[in-house]
Write a protein that holds these residues in place. Structure first.
Motif, PDB file in Angstrom:
ATOM      1  N   UNK A  62       0.857  -1.184   0.000  1.00 40.40           N
ATOM      2  CA  UNK A  62       0.000   0.000   0.000  1.00 40.40           C
ATOM      3  C   UNK A  62       0.895   1.236   0.000  1.00 40.40           C
ATOM      4  N   UNK A  63       0.837   2.053  -1.068  1.00 46.15           N
ATOM      5  CA  UNK A  63       1.639   3.274  -1.074  1.00 46.15           C
ATOM      6  C   UNK A  63       1.016   4.320  -0.143  1.00 46.15           C
ATOM      7  N   UNK A  64       1.840   4.973   0.654  1.00 41.68           N
ATOM      8  CA  UNK A  64       1.375   6.099   1.462  1.00 41.68           C
ATOM      9  C   UNK A  64       2.368   7.249   1.318  1.00 41.68           C
ATOM     10  N   UNK A  65       1.835   8.444   1.454  1.00 36.83           N
ATOM     11  CA  UNK A  65       2.673   9.641   1.406  1.00 36.83           C
ATOM     12  C   UNK A  65       2.498  10.372   2.737  1.00 36.83           C
ATOM     13  N   UNK A  94      -1.542  13.073  -6.536  1.00 38.67           N
ATOM     14  CA  UNK A  94      -1.507  14.389  -7.181  1.00 38.67           C
ATOM     15  C   UNK A  94      -2.846  15.110  -7.133  1.00 38.67           C
ATOM     16  N   UNK A  95      -3.940  14.364  -7.158  1.00 37.15           N
ATOM     17  CA  UNK A  95      -5.247  15.032  -7.160  1.00 37.15           C
ATOM     18  C   UNK A  95      -5.517  15.768  -5.850  1.00 37.15           C
ATOM     19  N   UNK A  96      -4.938  15.295  -4.762  1.00 42.47           N
ATOM     20  CA  UNK A  96      -5.242  15.874  -3.450  1.00 42.47           C
ATOM     21  C   UNK A  96      -4.047  16.573  -2.797  1.00 42.47           C
ATOM     22  N   UNK A  97      -2.965  16.699  -3.528  1.00 40.19           N
ATOM     23  CA  UNK A  97      -1.728  17.226  -2.966  1.00 40.19           C
ATOM     24  C   UNK A  97      -1.902  18.630  -2.365  1.00 40.19           C
ATOM     25  N   UNK A  98      -2.568  19.524  -3.093  1.00 38.38           N
ATOM     26  CA  UNK A  98      -2.706  20.916  -2.621  1.00 38.38           C
ATOM     27  C   UNK A  98      -3.496  20.983  -1.320  1.00 38.38           C
ATOM     28  N   UNK A  99      -4.587  20.232  -1.239  1.00 37.30           N
ATOM     29  CA  UNK A  99      -5.440  20.241  -0.040  1.00 37.30           C
ATOM     30  C   UNK A  99      -4.683  19.669   1.158  1.00 37.30           C
ATOM     31  N   UNK A 100      -3.994  18.567   0.929  1.00 37.46           N
ATOM     32  CA  UNK A 100      -3.302  17.892   2.036  1.00 37.46           C
ATOM     33  C   UNK A 100      -2.171  18.765   2.588  1.00 37.46           C
ATOM     34  N   UNK A 101      -1.463  19.472   1.716  1.00 35.08           N
ATOM     35  CA  UNK A 101      -0.421  20.398   2.186  1.00 35.08           C
ATOM     36  C   UNK A 101      -1.021  21.472   3.093  1.00 35.08           C
ATOM     37  N   UNK A 102      -2.143  22.046   2.672  1.00 30.98           N
ATOM     38  CA  UNK A 102      -2.806  23.062   3.492  1.00 30.98           C
ATOM     39  C   UNK A 102      -3.187  22.492   4.863  1.00 30.98           C
ATOM     40  N   UNK A 103      -3.746  21.287   4.846  1.00 31.51           N
ATOM     41  CA  UNK A 103      -4.189  20.668   6.100  1.00 31.51           C
ATOM     42  C   UNK A 103      -3.015  20.400   7.041  1.00 31.51           C
ATOM     43  N   UNK A 104      -1.908  19.923   6.479  1.00 30.76           N
ATOM     44  CA  UNK A 104      -0.731  19.653   7.319  1.00 30.76           C
ATOM     45  C   UNK A 104      -0.266  20.939   8.010  1.00 30.76           C
ATOM     46  N   UNK A 105      -0.112  21.995   7.239  1.00 33.93           N
ATOM     47  CA  UNK A 105       0.392  23.247   7.806  1.00 33.93           C
ATOM     48  C   UNK A 105      -0.588  23.871   8.791  1.00 33.93           C
ATOM     49  N   UNK A 106      -1.875  23.842   8.457  1.00 33.20           N
ATOM     50  CA  UNK A 106      -2.856  24.513   9.319  1.00 33.20           C
ATOM     51  C   UNK A 106      -3.098  23.743  10.605  1.00 33.20           C
ATOM     52  N   UNK A 107      -3.111  22.410  10.526  1.00 34.16           N
ATOM     53  CA  UNK A 107      -3.362  21.605  11.730  1.00 34.16           C
ATOM     54  C   UNK A 107      -2.091  21.413  12.555  1.00 34.16           C
ATOM     55  N   UNK A 108      -0.918  21.530  11.899  1.00 33.11           N
ATOM     56  CA  UNK A 108       0.327  21.218  12.591  1.00 33.11           C
ATOM     57  C   UNK A 108       0.502  19.729  12.824  1.00 33.11           C
ATOM     58  N   UNK A 109      -0.331  18.927  12.167  1.00 31.38           N
ATOM     59  CA  UNK A 109      -0.257  17.467  12.300  1.00 31.38           C
ATOM     60  C   UNK A 109       0.455  16.865  11.091  1.00 31.38           C
ATOM     61  N   UNK A 110       1.097  15.734  11.313  1.00 28.93           N
ATOM     62  CA  UNK A 110       1.585  14.931  10.192  1.00 28.93           C
ATOM     63  C   UNK A 110       0.356  14.384   9.469  1.00 28.93           C
ATOM     64  N   UNK A 111       0.293  14.536   8.152  1.00 33.58           N
ATOM     65  CA  UNK A 111      -0.826  13.975   7.394  1.00 33.58           C
ATOM     66  C   UNK A 111      -0.320  12.768   6.610  1.00 33.58           C
ATOM     67  N   UNK A 112      -1.025  11.658   6.785  1.00 36.80           N
ATOM     68  CA  UNK A 112      -0.646  10.409   6.116  1.00 36.80           C
ATOM     69  C   UNK A 112      -1.724  10.083   5.086  1.00 36.80           C
ATOM     70  N   UNK A 113      -1.330  10.177   3.821  1.00 35.14           N
ATOM     71  CA  UNK A 113      -2.255  10.018   2.705  1.00 35.14           C
ATOM     72  C   UNK A 113      -2.166   8.581   2.198  1.00 35.14           C
TER      73      UNK A 113
END
Length: 309
Positions: A62-65, A94-113
Protein backbone atom coordinates in the motif's frame (compact mmCIF):
# COMPACT_ATOMS: atom_id res chain seq x y z
CA UNK A 1 -30.20 26.84 -9.12
CA UNK A 2 -28.53 30.21 -8.47
CA UNK A 3 -24.78 29.88 -8.95
CA UNK A 4 -22.25 32.56 -8.00
CA UNK A 5 -20.11 34.13 -10.74
CA UNK A 6 -17.00 32.29 -9.45
CA UNK A 7 -18.76 28.91 -9.47
CA UNK A 8 -20.13 29.62 -12.95
CA UNK A 9 -16.62 30.51 -14.11
CA UNK A 10 -15.28 27.22 -12.67
CA UNK A 11 -18.05 25.14 -14.25
CA UNK A 12 -17.48 26.79 -17.63
CA UNK A 13 -13.81 25.92 -17.31
CA UNK A 14 -14.57 22.29 -16.40
CA UNK A 15 -16.48 21.95 -19.68
CA UNK A 16 -13.31 22.85 -21.58
CA UNK A 17 -11.15 20.15 -19.95
CA UNK A 18 -10.20 17.46 -22.43
CA UNK A 19 -8.30 14.57 -20.80
CA UNK A 20 -5.16 13.82 -22.78
CA UNK A 21 -5.35 10.68 -24.88
CA UNK A 22 -7.82 8.70 -22.71
CA UNK A 23 -7.71 4.96 -23.36
CA UNK A 24 -11.36 4.47 -22.29
CA UNK A 25 -14.02 6.19 -20.18
CA UNK A 26 -12.39 5.05 -16.91
CA UNK A 27 -9.01 6.43 -17.95
CA UNK A 28 -10.79 9.60 -19.05
CA UNK A 29 -12.48 10.01 -15.64
CA UNK A 30 -9.15 9.56 -13.84
CA UNK A 31 -7.37 12.05 -16.09
CA UNK A 32 -10.22 14.54 -15.79
CA UNK A 33 -9.90 14.59 -11.98
CA UNK A 34 -6.13 14.99 -12.24
CA UNK A 35 -6.46 17.85 -14.73
CA UNK A 36 -9.17 19.60 -12.72
CA UNK A 37 -7.10 19.41 -9.54
CA UNK A 38 -3.96 20.60 -11.29
CA UNK A 39 -5.66 23.56 -12.93
CA UNK A 40 -7.99 24.72 -10.15
CA UNK A 41 -6.31 23.89 -6.82
CA UNK A 42 -4.10 26.99 -6.83
CA UNK A 43 -0.57 27.45 -5.55
CA UNK A 44 0.73 24.58 -3.44
CA UNK A 45 2.02 25.43 0.03
CA UNK A 46 5.50 24.30 1.01
CA UNK A 47 5.67 21.71 3.80
CA UNK A 48 8.72 20.63 5.78
CA UNK A 49 9.10 17.12 4.38
CA UNK A 50 7.23 14.71 2.10
CA UNK A 51 8.08 11.02 2.42
CA UNK A 52 6.74 8.14 0.36
CA UNK A 53 6.76 4.56 1.54
CA UNK A 54 5.02 1.25 0.93
CA UNK A 55 3.26 -0.74 3.63
CA UNK A 56 3.89 -4.43 2.93
CA UNK A 57 0.86 -6.73 2.78
CA UNK A 58 0.57 -10.41 1.95
CA UNK A 59 0.02 -10.00 -1.80
CA UNK A 60 0.60 -6.30 -2.46
CA UNK A 61 1.98 -3.08 -1.01
CA UNK A 62 0.00 0.00 0.00
CA UNK A 63 1.64 3.27 -1.07
CA UNK A 64 1.38 6.10 1.46
CA UNK A 65 2.67 9.64 1.41
CA UNK A 66 3.61 11.39 4.66
CA UNK A 67 3.40 15.18 4.85
CA UNK A 68 5.23 16.82 7.76
CA UNK A 69 4.12 20.41 8.41
CA UNK A 70 6.35 23.45 8.45
CA UNK A 71 7.96 24.43 11.75
CA UNK A 72 7.11 21.30 13.73
CA UNK A 73 9.27 18.92 15.73
CA UNK A 74 9.14 15.44 14.27
CA UNK A 75 8.76 13.63 17.59
CA UNK A 76 5.38 12.81 19.11
CA UNK A 77 3.35 14.71 16.56
CA UNK A 78 -0.39 14.38 16.18
CA UNK A 79 -1.40 12.72 12.93
CA UNK A 80 -4.25 12.82 10.45
CA UNK A 81 -5.01 9.92 8.14
CA UNK A 82 -6.37 11.22 4.82
CA UNK A 83 -8.55 9.02 2.60
CA UNK A 84 -9.17 10.58 -0.81
CA UNK A 85 -12.23 10.80 -3.01
CA UNK A 86 -12.79 10.07 -6.70
CA UNK A 87 -15.92 7.87 -6.81
CA UNK A 88 -13.82 4.88 -5.60
CA UNK A 89 -12.36 4.69 -9.14
CA UNK A 90 -10.04 7.71 -9.37
CA UNK A 91 -7.79 9.97 -7.35
CA UNK A 92 -4.37 9.66 -5.77
CA UNK A 93 -1.37 11.63 -4.59
CA UNK A 94 -1.51 14.39 -7.18
CA UNK A 95 -5.25 15.03 -7.16
CA UNK A 96 -5.24 15.87 -3.45
CA UNK A 97 -1.73 17.23 -2.97
CA UNK A 98 -2.71 20.92 -2.62
CA UNK A 99 -5.44 20.24 -0.04
CA UNK A 100 -3.30 17.89 2.04
CA UNK A 101 -0.42 20.40 2.19
CA UNK A 102 -2.81 23.06 3.49
CA UNK A 103 -4.19 20.67 6.10
CA UNK A 104 -0.73 19.65 7.32
CA UNK A 105 0.39 23.25 7.81
CA UNK A 106 -2.86 24.51 9.32
CA UNK A 107 -3.36 21.60 11.73
CA UNK A 108 0.33 21.22 12.59
CA UNK A 109 -0.26 17.47 12.30
CA UNK A 110 1.58 14.93 10.19
CA UNK A 111 -0.83 13.97 7.39
CA UNK A 112 -0.65 10.41 6.12
CA UNK A 113 -2.26 10.02 2.71
CA UNK A 114 -3.33 6.48 1.77
CA UNK A 115 -3.14 5.60 -1.93
CA UNK A 116 -5.58 2.71 -1.63
CA UNK A 117 -6.41 0.32 -4.47
CA UNK A 118 -9.11 1.59 -6.83
CA UNK A 119 -12.15 -0.04 -8.41
CA UNK A 120 -13.08 -1.50 -10.83
CA UNK A 121 -9.71 -3.33 -10.91
CA UNK A 122 -9.99 -3.73 -7.13
CA UNK A 123 -13.64 -3.59 -6.01
CA UNK A 124 -14.87 -3.44 -2.41
CA UNK A 125 -13.46 -4.36 0.09
CA UNK A 126 -9.95 -3.68 -1.31
CA UNK A 127 -9.96 0.07 -0.61
CA UNK A 128 -11.45 -0.41 2.85
CA UNK A 129 -8.93 -3.13 3.71
CA UNK A 130 -6.04 -0.92 2.54
CA UNK A 131 -7.34 1.93 4.68
CA UNK A 132 -7.76 -0.25 7.77
CA UNK A 133 -4.41 -2.00 7.30
CA UNK A 134 -2.61 1.32 6.80
CA UNK A 135 -4.05 2.85 9.97
CA UNK A 136 -3.20 -0.24 12.01
CA UNK A 137 0.34 -0.09 10.62
CA UNK A 138 0.64 3.61 11.51
CA UNK A 139 -0.48 2.90 15.09
CA UNK A 140 1.94 -0.03 15.41
CA UNK A 141 4.82 2.03 13.98
CA UNK A 142 3.91 5.33 15.61
CA UNK A 143 7.19 5.67 17.50
CA UNK A 144 9.43 5.27 14.45
CA UNK A 145 7.14 7.64 12.49
CA UNK A 146 7.44 10.30 15.21
CA UNK A 147 3.69 10.13 15.88
CA UNK A 148 1.76 10.07 19.15
CA UNK A 149 -0.52 7.01 18.75
CA UNK A 150 -3.05 8.64 21.10
CA UNK A 151 -3.42 11.70 18.85
CA UNK A 152 -4.67 10.39 15.53
CA UNK A 153 -7.70 11.58 13.54
CA UNK A 154 -9.10 10.78 10.12
CA UNK A 155 -10.33 12.92 7.23
CA UNK A 156 -12.05 11.62 4.10
CA UNK A 157 -13.65 13.35 1.15
CA UNK A 158 -16.46 12.01 -1.03
CA UNK A 159 -15.74 8.29 -1.62
CA UNK A 160 -12.92 8.64 0.92
CA UNK A 161 -15.48 9.87 3.44
CA UNK A 162 -17.46 6.66 2.86
CA UNK A 163 -14.30 4.66 3.55
CA UNK A 164 -13.49 6.79 6.62
CA UNK A 165 -17.01 6.25 8.00
CA UNK A 166 -16.61 2.49 7.64
CA UNK A 167 -13.08 2.58 9.10
CA UNK A 168 -14.21 4.49 12.18
CA UNK A 169 -16.98 2.00 12.96
CA UNK A 170 -14.29 -0.70 13.07
CA UNK A 171 -11.35 1.01 14.81
CA UNK A 172 -12.77 4.34 15.95
CA UNK A 173 -11.54 3.81 19.50
CA UNK A 174 -8.04 4.57 18.18
CA UNK A 175 -9.17 7.85 16.58
CA UNK A 176 -9.72 11.20 18.30
CA UNK A 177 -11.93 12.65 15.57
CA UNK A 178 -13.22 12.23 12.07
CA UNK A 179 -14.02 14.76 9.32
CA UNK A 180 -16.23 13.76 6.39
CA UNK A 181 -16.25 16.13 3.40
CA UNK A 182 -19.33 15.81 1.13
CA UNK A 183 -19.55 12.03 1.79
CA UNK A 184 -20.63 9.55 -0.92
CA UNK A 185 -22.42 7.06 1.29
CA UNK A 186 -25.44 5.69 -0.63
CA UNK A 187 -25.49 3.68 -3.85
CA UNK A 188 -29.19 4.29 -4.55
CA UNK A 189 -28.73 7.82 -5.99
CA UNK A 190 -32.45 8.42 -5.50
CA UNK A 191 -32.54 11.39 -3.11
CA UNK A 192 -34.18 14.74 -3.81
CA UNK A 193 -30.79 16.36 -4.42
CA UNK A 194 -29.87 13.62 -6.89
CA UNK A 195 -33.10 14.45 -8.71
CA UNK A 196 -32.25 18.17 -8.72
CA UNK A 197 -28.61 17.75 -9.75
CA UNK A 198 -28.89 14.63 -11.89
CA UNK A 199 -26.85 16.31 -14.64
CA UNK A 200 -24.42 18.18 -12.41
CA UNK A 201 -22.73 20.43 -11.58
CA UNK A 202 -19.49 18.40 -11.32
CA UNK A 203 -21.07 14.98 -10.66
CA UNK A 204 -23.77 13.38 -12.77
CA UNK A 205 -26.03 10.44 -12.02
CA UNK A 206 -24.85 8.23 -14.88
CA UNK A 207 -21.24 8.56 -13.72
CA UNK A 208 -22.33 7.69 -10.19
CA UNK A 209 -24.22 4.60 -11.33
CA UNK A 210 -21.18 3.37 -13.27
CA UNK A 211 -18.79 4.09 -10.39
CA UNK A 212 -20.88 2.21 -7.83
CA UNK A 213 -21.33 -0.68 -10.30
CA UNK A 214 -17.55 -0.98 -10.59
CA UNK A 215 -17.00 -0.66 -6.85
CA UNK A 216 -19.72 -2.85 -5.40
CA UNK A 217 -19.84 -6.60 -6.13
CA UNK A 218 -23.33 -8.09 -6.26
CA UNK A 219 -22.86 -9.97 -2.98
CA UNK A 220 -21.94 -6.76 -1.11
CA UNK A 221 -25.05 -4.75 -2.06
CA UNK A 222 -26.43 -4.87 1.50
CA UNK A 223 -23.09 -4.42 3.28
CA UNK A 224 -23.12 -1.31 5.52
CA UNK A 225 -19.33 -1.07 5.36
CA UNK A 226 -19.68 -0.57 1.59
CA UNK A 227 -22.79 1.62 1.86
CA UNK A 228 -22.37 3.64 5.07
CA UNK A 229 -25.89 5.08 5.02
CA UNK A 230 -26.93 1.55 6.11
CA UNK A 231 -24.65 1.55 9.18
CA UNK A 232 -26.57 1.18 12.44
CA UNK A 233 -23.73 0.58 14.90
CA UNK A 234 -21.72 3.76 15.49
CA UNK A 235 -20.49 2.97 19.00
CA UNK A 236 -16.81 3.14 17.92
CA UNK A 237 -17.30 6.36 15.92
CA UNK A 238 -15.37 9.35 17.33
CA UNK A 239 -16.48 13.00 17.33
CA UNK A 240 -17.35 13.84 13.74
CA UNK A 241 -17.50 16.98 11.61
CA UNK A 242 -19.45 16.66 8.35
CA UNK A 243 -18.92 19.30 5.65
CA UNK A 244 -21.73 19.62 3.11
CA UNK A 245 -22.04 21.68 -0.10
CA UNK A 246 -25.27 23.34 -1.23
CA UNK A 247 -25.27 22.47 -4.95
CA UNK A 248 -24.17 18.86 -4.53
CA UNK A 249 -26.19 15.78 -5.52
CA UNK A 250 -24.68 14.08 -2.46
CA UNK A 251 -26.09 16.70 -0.06
CA UNK A 252 -29.14 14.68 1.04
CA UNK A 253 -27.06 11.52 1.48
CA UNK A 254 -24.68 13.44 3.75
CA UNK A 255 -27.62 14.81 5.72
CA UNK A 256 -29.05 11.30 6.11
CA UNK A 257 -25.72 9.96 7.38
CA UNK A 258 -25.44 12.82 9.89
CA UNK A 259 -29.01 12.13 11.06
CA UNK A 260 -28.19 8.43 11.52
CA UNK A 261 -25.06 9.32 13.51
CA UNK A 262 -26.91 11.84 15.65
CA UNK A 263 -29.65 9.30 16.43
CA UNK A 264 -26.94 6.81 17.43
CA UNK A 265 -25.49 9.31 19.91
CA UNK A 266 -22.36 10.34 17.99
CA UNK A 267 -20.95 13.76 18.94
CA UNK A 268 -21.51 15.43 15.57
CA UNK A 269 -21.11 18.87 14.02
CA UNK A 270 -22.46 19.74 10.58
CA UNK A 271 -21.12 22.59 8.47
CA UNK A 272 -23.05 23.72 5.40
CA UNK A 273 -21.15 25.56 2.67
CA UNK A 274 -23.65 27.76 0.87
CA UNK A 275 -23.20 28.21 -2.91
CA UNK A 276 -20.56 25.46 -3.05
CA UNK A 277 -20.49 22.48 -5.42
CA UNK A 278 -19.15 18.96 -5.00
CA UNK A 279 -15.37 18.91 -5.13
CA UNK A 280 -15.00 22.57 -4.12
CA UNK A 281 -11.95 21.66 -2.01
CA UNK A 282 -10.05 21.30 -5.32
CA UNK A 283 -10.95 24.84 -6.41
CA UNK A 284 -8.72 26.96 -4.20
CA UNK A 285 -7.45 29.00 -7.14
CA UNK A 286 -10.78 30.88 -7.12
CA UNK A 287 -12.69 29.94 -3.96
CA UNK A 288 -11.80 31.40 -0.56
CA UNK A 289 -14.17 28.82 0.95
CA UNK A 290 -11.38 26.24 0.54
CA UNK A 291 -9.26 28.03 3.13
CA UNK A 292 -12.35 28.56 5.32
CA UNK A 293 -13.00 24.81 5.28
CA UNK A 294 -9.34 24.03 6.03
CA UNK A 295 -9.44 26.50 8.94
CA UNK A 296 -12.63 24.92 10.25
CA UNK A 297 -11.22 21.38 10.02
CA UNK A 298 -8.03 22.50 11.78
CA UNK A 299 -9.98 24.16 14.61
CA UNK A 300 -12.07 20.99 15.02
CA UNK A 301 -8.94 18.79 15.01
CA UNK A 302 -7.19 20.99 17.59
CA UNK A 303 -10.22 20.94 19.87
CA UNK A 304 -10.59 17.17 19.74
CA UNK A 305 -6.87 16.44 20.05
CA UNK A 306 -6.64 18.68 23.14
CA UNK A 307 -9.81 17.49 24.82
CA UNK A 308 -8.53 13.97 25.44
CA UNK A 309 -11.99 12.64 24.68
Amino acid sequence: MQLTPKITQILNHLETIQPFNPQDSLDGARKFLETMSLQLSGKKEAVAVIEELHIPQENHQIPVRIYRPKGKEIQQSSAIIYIHGGWFIAGGYETHDAVVRKLANKTGSVVIFIDYRLAPEHPFPAGLNDSLDSIKWVIQNAESLGIDPDKIGIIGDSAGAALATAVSTKIGKHLKFQVLIYPAVDNQLNSKTWETYENGPVLNKQGGIEAWAGYLPEEEKENPLAIPVLIKDFKETPSTLIILAEHDPLLDDGKQLSENMKNAGVDISISFYKDMVHGFMHMGELLEEVQSAVDEMAAFAHQKLKSGE
